[in-house]
Design an enzyme around this catalytic site. Structure first.
Site, PDB file in Angstrom:
ATOM      1  CB  CYS A   1      -0.920  -0.044   1.227  1.00 26.33           C
ATOM      2  SG  CYS A   1      -1.869   1.461   1.494  1.00 26.33           S
TER       3      CYS A   1
ATOM      4  CB  CYS B   1       0.105   1.971   4.047  1.00 30.20           C
ATOM      5  SG  CYS B   1      -1.571   1.335   3.808  1.00 30.20           S
TER       6      CYS B   1
END
Length: 104
Positions: free
Chosen positions: A30, A33
């Site tokens: 991600c 993230c």
């Protein structure tokens, strides 16, 4: 305060030992993230949030911890007070996380 890593085996212990907990659920793939990681670390050192425990949980490797917050997207942030989920939100905006922290 440092951001601590929690797993399925340690997650409940963190909730039991700390009154106020914020969790960032992430995955290694991600990008959002990864981009939020330094912001989360900075927030953990912000004096406004003294007394709040900051946790990182890999959502793909820890399904039990993920279920506790009803994670449905990444990155996902959840706040727990006295071991109980207060609220969770999928976001990559720092303002939304600060607002979430305000609920503790």
């Amino acid at each position: 305060m440092a951001v601590e890593i929690a797993t399925d085996s340690t997650f409940n212990q963190f909730l039991e030992k700390n009154d106020k907990v914020v969790v960032k659920y992430f995955a290694n793939w991600c990008g959002s993230c990864r981009l939020f990681k330094p912001k989360f670390k900075r927030l953990s050192n912000d004096e406004r949030f003294e007394g709040v425990t900051f946790l990182d949980v890999n959502a793909e490797e820890n399904p039990e911890a993920r279920k506790k917050a009803g994670v449905n997207n990444l990155p996902f942030f959840a706040v727990f007070k006295n071991g109980v989920l207060v609220e969770g939100v999928p976001t990559s905006k720092e303002d939304a996380v600060v607002e979430l922290l305000g609920k503790l």
